[in-house]
Design a protein around this motif. Structure first.
Motif, short mmCIF file in Angstrom:
data_model
loop_
_atom_site.label_atom_id
_atom_site.label_comp_id
_atom_site.label_asym_id
_atom_site.label_seq_id
_atom_site.Cartn_x
_atom_site.Cartn_y
_atom_site.Cartn_z
N GLN A 67 -5.66 4.56 1.28
CA GLN A 67 -5.11 5.91 1.40
C GLN A 67 -5.76 6.87 0.43
OE1 GLN A 67 -0.89 5.57 1.21
NE2 GLN A 67 -0.81 4.87 3.31
N TYR A 88 6.18 5.13 -2.60
CA TYR A 88 4.74 5.11 -2.35
C TYR A 88 3.97 5.68 -3.53
CZ TYR A 88 5.40 3.67 2.41
OH TYR A 88 5.71 2.94 3.52
N ASP A 89 4.43 6.83 -3.99
CA ASP A 89 3.75 7.42 -5.14
C ASP A 89 4.83 8.01 -6.02
OD1 ASP A 89 4.26 9.53 -3.32
OD2 ASP A 89 2.24 9.20 -2.51
N ALA A 130 11.14 5.44 -1.17
CA ALA A 130 11.23 5.35 0.29
C ALA A 130 12.32 4.35 0.66
CB ALA A 130 9.89 4.94 0.88
N PRO A 157 16.97 8.04 11.09
CA PRO A 157 16.09 9.17 11.36
C PRO A 157 14.66 8.91 10.87
CG PRO A 157 17.71 9.72 9.66
CD PRO A 157 18.06 8.37 10.17
N THR A 158 13.74 9.74 11.36
CA THR A 158 12.35 9.65 10.94
C THR A 158 12.25 9.81 9.42
OG1 THR A 158 11.76 10.71 12.99
CG2 THR A 158 10.07 10.65 11.29
N GLY A 159 11.46 8.98 8.81
CA GLY A 159 11.25 9.11 7.37
C GLY A 159 12.32 8.41 6.55
N SER A 160 13.22 7.66 7.23
CA SER A 160 14.30 7.03 6.46
C SER A 160 13.85 5.72 5.81
CB SER A 160 15.51 6.79 7.37
OG SER A 160 15.13 6.00 8.48
N GLY A 161 12.63 5.27 6.12
CA GLY A 161 12.11 4.08 5.44
C GLY A 161 12.03 2.84 6.30
N LYS A 162 12.18 3.01 7.62
CA LYS A 162 12.21 1.84 8.52
C LYS A 162 10.88 1.09 8.50
CE LYS A 162 13.25 4.38 12.15
NZ LYS A 162 13.23 5.75 11.59
N SER A 163 9.80 1.82 8.72
CA SER A 163 8.49 1.15 8.76
C SER A 163 8.13 0.56 7.41
CB SER A 163 7.40 2.13 9.17
OG SER A 163 7.73 2.73 10.39
N THR A 164 8.63 1.19 6.36
CA THR A 164 8.34 0.69 5.03
C THR A 164 8.83 -0.75 4.86
OG1 THR A 164 8.51 2.95 4.22
CG2 THR A 164 8.59 1.19 2.57
N ARG A 175 6.23 -2.94 6.25
CA ARG A 175 5.03 -2.98 5.39
C ARG A 175 5.27 -3.86 4.17
NH1 ARG A 175 4.97 3.20 5.85
NH2 ARG A 175 4.32 3.41 8.02
N TYR A 230 2.25 -3.55 1.01
CA TYR A 230 2.65 -3.07 -0.32
C TYR A 230 3.60 -4.10 -0.92
CZ TYR A 230 1.13 1.45 1.55
OH TYR A 230 0.41 2.46 2.10
P1 ADP Z 1 10.31 5.70 9.13
O1 ADP Z 1 9.60 4.50 9.59
O2 ADP Z 1 11.76 5.51 8.96
O3 ADP Z 1 10.01 6.92 9.95
P2 ADP Z 1 8.68 5.38 6.78
O4 ADP Z 1 9.12 4.06 6.30
O5 ADP Z 1 7.39 5.46 7.52
O6 ADP Z 1 9.83 6.05 7.67
O7 ADP Z 1 8.58 6.38 5.54
C1 ADP Z 1 9.59 6.51 4.58
C2 ADP Z 1 9.21 7.61 3.61
O8 ADP Z 1 8.04 7.27 2.91
C3 ADP Z 1 8.94 8.94 4.28
O9 ADP Z 1 9.50 9.95 3.45
C4 ADP Z 1 7.46 9.07 4.28
O10 ADP Z 1 7.05 10.40 4.13
C5 ADP Z 1 7.05 8.25 3.08
N1 ADP Z 1 5.77 7.58 3.32
C6 ADP Z 1 5.50 6.74 4.32
N2 ADP Z 1 4.26 6.25 4.21
C7 ADP Z 1 3.74 6.79 3.10
C8 ADP Z 1 2.49 6.66 2.43
N3 ADP Z 1 1.55 5.86 2.90
N4 ADP Z 1 2.31 7.36 1.30
C9 ADP Z 1 3.27 8.16 0.82
N5 ADP Z 1 4.45 8.31 1.39
C10 ADP Z 1 4.71 7.63 2.52
#
Ligand code: ADP
Length: 604
Positions: A127, A369-370, A375, A394-401, A404, A410
């Motif tokens: 990134q 993330y930073d 997240a 909702p979007t951005g709630s941390g699901k994909s995190t 990962r 990570y």
């Molecule tokens: P979701 O899958 O629920 O839509 P994510 O898990 O992708 O949400 O992201 C959770 C939060 O982390 C969001 O606020 C997003 O902006 C932030 N985020 C996701 N990926 C990164 C990244 N690679 N670097 C910085 N912030 C990230």
């Protein structure tokens, strides 16, 4: 001549250390470069000898060797000249062969090493870097070093050889002339050092800007549909022109300086050359007139020829240094990549599980993330083995995190992620990623056939297995309708297929991989209703008796899950079955109301 070989110890020393296995070959190539140069410098000596034979009634040494007449001596010198030139040619062939093959092998190893290492690095590292810049390192910078080894290294060694050999001849023939010819050397060396120091940062800037430009180009080409759909072509061309212009400007700064180098060096050498000409000429005249001079006519011609031979390669030094500087800037960039320590490294423990196993827990996991807020904030989730667990929010709630962290793209800042009670950080990364299968909404297909793409996780799978997986993913019929069936080329990034088709192929991929833990991250969100229904059917089929994590924002996809967790702002706010959650009138019930309301509106 240390200026040529050691202006920037770090880059050269790093290369030397990296190239340890090549040292013998460098030595071998160097010997041939030196021999080639020595044979190349011999003819002027033979010319001087010939002049003396003609002017001074023969040469004493040749006389003793049995060539007693002037004519036989001239023939002897001619034969010797022939032999010398033959050897010069032979060693030229050999040093070219040695250096160029060395350059090829080193560039190959370095590129493969760097690429292999890049693959080991964690997502966070990628990134920070643009893909184009990385491509510049893996291609341009490696090639820059290759070019230097092809010719530059040999040139530097030959200049060194020339200076030493010609200097020795000068000292033997006439120490005063030697001083005159060699006097400008310190000045030249100092000048070279000075130029190098000034050039170094300018070339770094050039390489940096080249990488940046590359990044912009790669970005634009990848996003070409977006560029076109917003009719942003003119704007993008302008932007690229701006970056290209900056590249030109940074190069200009380097060019101005490096162009001045050769003329300035030549002026310094001129002093030595004219000095040799005048002083040596006076000595030779005195020899001819009253025999009191220290130089014969033949020796005088040797001096003049050799001064020329000294002058010529030194004027080339500028270009060679130039190449050297560029190569060292590139070396630094490549080795910076090679030397980057991966922060996510494989654990020691091997793990093999059977289908139906694979309980996953997130234990008080916190991650950001930073510097931005977390997240995930103290998340505790249990994914029972063999069951389907859903995460909505909702979007951005941390699901994909969550996904990962489970895949170790990570590592969590606090808490731990476990599989069957084992911290994923202790597990062999290969095992971890073999046990898990991810289907996400951004599907990446490689340029190749449908079959190769489906079998990406199991390249040795038989066609029957591929077909079986495609059938489960409900993509078999579609593939059979393609002009070449499973051998159809999908195009770069699979762009010859529709989003839904790509998605189904990615599901077939996961089916074929047959992972113990299946992760579905918004796998159906980017497709139409019909495709969604098809995908849903195949997902239901493959998640049976398999530990499955489903992430979705369309709640219809998760209503059959064994447990649903609702995530908001990185925290779990609710959990339960669909029916429990709908009855509770919390955030889930609210979402459900909105989405079913939407559904009703659609139907009308
Ligand atoms: P979701 O899958 O629920 O839509 P994510 O898990 O992708 O949400 O992201 C959770 C939060 O982390 C969001 O606020 C997003 O902006 C932030 N985020 C996701 N990926 C990164 C990244 N690679 N670097 C910085 N912030 C990230």
């Amino acid at each position: 001549m240390t200026a040529a070989t050691d202006p920037r110890p770090s880059a050269l020393a790093r290369l030397w250390r990296y190239g340890r296995p090549y040292r013998r070959r460098v030595g071998w190539a160097t010997v041939h470069s030196v021999l080639n140069k020595l044979f190349d410098l011999a003819p002027p000596l033979l010319i001087g000898l010939a002049v003396d034979v003609v002017a001074n009634d023969g040469d004493a040494l040749l006389d003793r060797l049995g060539m007693t007449t002037q004519r036989s001596q001239i023939v002897g010198i001619a034969v010797l000249t022939f032999v010398v030139w033959a050897f010069e040619s032979l060693f030229e062939f050999l040093h070219n062969l040695a250096w160029r093959n060395l350059a090829q092998d080193l560039q190959h190893d370095l590129r493969i090493d760097a690429y292999g290492h890049v693959q080991e690095l964690e997502h966070a590292w990628f990134q920070e870097r643009s893909t184009g810049d990385l491509m510049a390192v893996l291609n341009d910078d490696v090639n820059q070093l290759e070019r230097f080894l092809d010719i530059g290294a040999n040139e530097i060694i030959q200049v060194l050889t020339t200076v030493v050999a010609v200097g020795a001849v000068f000292v033997i023939l006439d120490p005063t002339v030697a001083v005159l010819a060699i006097a400008p050397m310190p000045l030249i060396l100092y000048g070279s050092f000075w130029f190098q120091r000034k050039l170094e940062p300018r070339y770094e800037a050039v390489r940096g800007q080249a990488g940046f430009l590359n990044g912009q180009l790669a970005n634009n080409l990848l996003g070409i549909s977006t560029v076109k759909s917003f009719t942003a072509e003119a704007r993008e061309t302008e932007r690229i022109a701006g970056e290209s212009d900056r590249y030109r400007e940074t190069n200009r700064r380097a060019i101005a300086l490096s162009s001045a180098f050769t003329p300035l060096i030549r002026m310094a050498i001129l002093v030595g050359f004219t000095g040799t000409m005048v002083w040596g000429g006076f000595e030779a005249i005195r020899s001819v007139t009253d025999d009191s001079g220290s130089l014969s006519v033949g020796q005088y011609s040797v001096l003049l020829f050799l001064s020329q031979r000294l002058l010529w390669p030194l004027t080339q030094l500028g270009e060679t240094f130039d190449q050297y500087q560029r190569a060292m800037a590139s070396t630094n960039r490549i080795l910076d990549v090679v030397d980057t320590e991966p922060r996510i490294v494989s654990g020691p423990d091997r793990l093999d599980l059977a289908k139906g196993q694979g309980r996953v827990t997130f234990e008080d996991v916190t991650f950001s993330y930073d510097d931005a807020g977390p997240a995930l904030d103290d998340v505790r989730i249990d994914l029972p083995a063999g069951r389907t667990t859903a995460i909505v929010g909702p979007t951005g709630s941390g699901k994909s995190t969550l996904v990962r962290l489970l895949l170790r793209f990570y590592d969590p800042d606090a808490g731990r992620v476990t599989i069957e009670g084992r911290d994923v950080r202790d597990l062999d990364l290969g095992d971890l990623r073999r046990l898990t299968g991810l289907v996400s909404q951004d599907v990446y297909l490689f340029h190749g056939t449908v079959r190769e793409n489906i079998a990406y996780g199991r390249p040795d799978a038989s066609l029957e297995d591929v077909v079986a997986a495609a059938t489960v993913a409900e993509v078999h019929e579609f593939v059979m309708g393609l002009p070449r069936g499973y051998d159809t080329i999908v195009g770069e990034r699979g762009q010859k297929l529709s989003g839904g088709q790509r998605q189904r192929i990615s599901i077939a991929r996961a089916v074929l991989k047959d992972p113990v833990i299946l992760l579905l991250d918004e796998a159906t969100s980017a497709v139409d209703n019909e495709t969604e229904a098809a995908i849903q059917r195949s997902l239901d089929r493959i998640s049976t008796d398999r530990t499955t994590l489903v992430i979705a924002h369309r709640l219809s996809t998760v209503r059959n899950a064994d447990v649903i967790h609702v995530l908001d702002g990185g925290r779990i706010v609710e959990q339960g079955t669909h029916d429990e959650l709908v009855g509770r009138e919390g955030p889930y019930a609210a979402l459900w109301a909105v989405q079913t309301g939407e559904a009703v509106r659609h139907e009308r």
